[in-house]
Write a protein that holds these residues in place. Structure first.
Motif, mmCIF file in Angstrom:
data_model
loop_
_atom_site.group_PDB
_atom_site.id
_atom_site.type_symbol
_atom_site.label_atom_id
_atom_site.label_comp_id
_atom_site.label_asym_id
_atom_site.label_seq_id
_atom_site.Cartn_x
_atom_site.Cartn_y
_atom_site.Cartn_z
ATOM 1 N N TYR A 1 -5.809 10.103 1.805
ATOM 2 C CA TYR A 1 -5.453 8.686 1.896
ATOM 3 C C TYR A 1 -4.865 8.359 3.252
ATOM 4 O O TYR A 1 -5.171 7.329 3.859
ATOM 5 N N ARG A 2 -3.972 9.215 3.726
ATOM 6 C CA ARG A 2 -3.351 8.988 5.029
ATOM 7 C C ARG A 2 -4.409 8.938 6.130
ATOM 8 O O ARG A 2 -4.352 8.084 7.019
ATOM 9 N N SER A 3 -5.358 9.859 6.083
ATOM 10 C CA SER A 3 -6.413 9.901 7.099
ATOM 11 C C SER A 3 -7.266 8.642 7.046
ATOM 12 O O SER A 3 -7.618 8.073 8.096
ATOM 13 N N MET A 4 -7.579 8.171 5.843
ATOM 14 C CA MET A 4 -8.393 6.963 5.692
ATOM 15 C C MET A 4 -7.682 5.742 6.276
ATOM 16 O O MET A 4 -8.270 4.956 7.012
ATOM 17 N N PHE A 5 -6.405 5.604 5.966
ATOM 18 C CA PHE A 5 -5.667 4.435 6.434
ATOM 19 C C PHE A 5 -5.408 4.504 7.934
ATOM 20 O O PHE A 5 -5.334 3.475 8.606
ATOM 21 N N PHE A 6 -5.239 5.723 8.466
ATOM 22 C CA PHE A 6 -4.881 5.860 9.874
ATOM 23 C C PHE A 6 -6.092 5.810 10.797
ATOM 24 O O PHE A 6 -5.944 5.641 12.005
ATOM 25 N N ALA A 7 -7.291 5.940 10.252
ATOM 26 C CA ALA A 7 -8.509 5.986 11.069
ATOM 27 C C ALA A 7 -8.660 4.807 12.026
ATOM 28 O O ALA A 7 -8.992 4.997 13.206
ATOM 29 N N GLY B 1 0.775 7.389 -6.217
ATOM 30 C CA GLY B 1 -0.551 7.910 -6.484
ATOM 31 C C GLY B 1 -0.589 9.423 -6.571
ATOM 32 O O GLY B 1 0.437 10.105 -6.609
ATOM 33 N N ALA B 2 -1.810 9.923 -6.590
ATOM 34 C CA ALA B 2 -2.009 11.370 -6.716
ATOM 35 C C ALA B 2 -1.559 12.085 -5.452
ATOM 36 O O ALA B 2 -2.053 11.800 -4.364
ATOM 37 N N LEU C 1 6.017 3.585 6.547
ATOM 38 C CA LEU C 1 6.725 3.229 5.325
ATOM 39 C C LEU C 1 6.577 4.301 4.256
ATOM 40 O O LEU C 1 7.529 4.565 3.497
ATOM 41 N N LEU C 2 5.411 4.931 4.192
ATOM 42 C CA LEU C 2 5.215 5.997 3.211
ATOM 43 C C LEU C 2 6.128 7.181 3.520
ATOM 44 O O LEU C 2 6.695 7.794 2.601
ATOM 45 N N PHE D 1 0.824 -1.212 0.000
ATOM 46 C CA PHE D 1 0.000 0.000 0.000
ATOM 47 C C PHE D 1 0.859 1.263 0.000
ATOM 48 O O PHE D 1 0.507 2.256 -0.645
ATOM 49 N N ALA D 2 1.975 1.249 0.718
ATOM 50 C CA ALA D 2 2.856 2.423 0.756
ATOM 51 C C ALA D 2 3.438 2.705 -0.626
ATOM 52 O O ALA D 2 3.517 3.868 -1.058
#
Length: 280
Positions: free
Chosen positions: A92-98, A84-85, A163-164, A77-78
């Motif tokens: 995206y970060r907020s979605m994954f970190f939720a 990605g955009a 990782l990102l 994913f990272a």
């Protein structure tokens, strides 16, 4: 300048650890005003207890199931997010970190419904694929796997962010130089990104190892260590002796053994893998 942080660490970490080490040499049920000194009896009893070795084996198995899987999925994913955009990166970060900032108890309750043997989403997906549904949390053969799936999902966002950040910290000039030398995308990822990402991967390996050996909340909510002690991790066993049987001395001895085991694992990782980490 470090005094406030050192004060917090001293009060909430160092003092409790030292107190636990001392208490492991005593027998105390929290009802008597003065603990009784028993020396190393708690440790002798612990190392002679087959339940301890069972919970230790389950914990190691749980860590082996979750740590490599978490790192592998997070890396995929990272890499995708890094390509990605850029404008949507914050979203995206907020979605994954939720899931990471959501209450573990609430998440555990939701996953209990997902793993419900009769009306759960997991079995609905399996049956939709023509497969037979499983009993998930109610079966000793699949209960640990169920907890591992839930834990991997919950930690995914945190792992991806680590990782990102490591990928975005790689100097763009290095990647451009690799392209000029004729490296394709796969070669650039394998020969350039992975070596330069190794500090982040190594950090994540240590953090996940420590985290999995401290897993408690989801087990306590979803299985209580069952069925048939198939999910009784060492911290669950510690809680059982400390706050259900009120054997605080024995529980403290168990806590110290866990502490030493995790410390040894981290030192081994630093000695074996740490030498292969590239910081430049």
């Amino acid at each position: 300048m470090l005094a406030p942080a050192l004060l917090v660490i001293g009060i909430f970490v160092l003092i409790p650890v030292c107190y636990s080490a001392v208490l492991s040499l005593f027998a105390w049920d929290m009802l008597r005003p003065h603990p009784t000194f028993v020396g190393g009896d708690n440790y002798t009893r612990l190392f002679a207890d087959p339940d301890f070795y069972h919970s230790l084996k389950i914990t190691f198995l749980f860590a082996l199931m979750t740590v490599p899987t978490s790192m592998g999925i997070a890396l995929v994913f990272a890499l995708l997010l890094d390509r990605g955009a850029k404008k949507l990166l914050v979203a995206y970060r907020s979605m994954f970190f939720a899931p990471m900032v959501t209450s573990t108890v609430a998440i555990s309750v939701v996953w209990m419904f997902i793993f419900h043997p009769d009306h759960g989403l997991a079995n609905a997906i399996l049956e939709g694929m023509g497969m037979k549904g499983l009993r998930w949390l109610n079966d000793a053969n699949t209960s640990l796997l169920s907890l591992a799936i839930m834990s991997v999902w919950k930690m995914l966002g945190y792992n991806v962010i680590i990782l990102l950040a490591g990928l975005q910290n790689i100097d763009s000039h290095v990647l451009e130089a690799a392209k000029i030398d004729g490296a394709n995308e796969w070669q650039t990822t394998l020969k350039v990104r992975f070596p330069l990402l190794s500090p982040s991967l190594f950090l994540l390996l240590i953090l996940l190892t420590i985290e999995q050996f401290q897993t408690f909340t989801q087990v306590n909510v979803m299985t209580k260590g069952g069925p048939a002690k198939s999910t009784e991790l060492v911290v669950v066993q510690l809680y059982h002796y400390a706050f259900e049987l009120f054997q605080m001395g024995y529980a403290s001895a168990l806590a110290m053994v866990i502490f030493i085991l995790v410390l040894l694992l981290v030192l081994i990782q630093m000695f074996v893998i740490g030498r292969k980490v590239h910081y430049q």
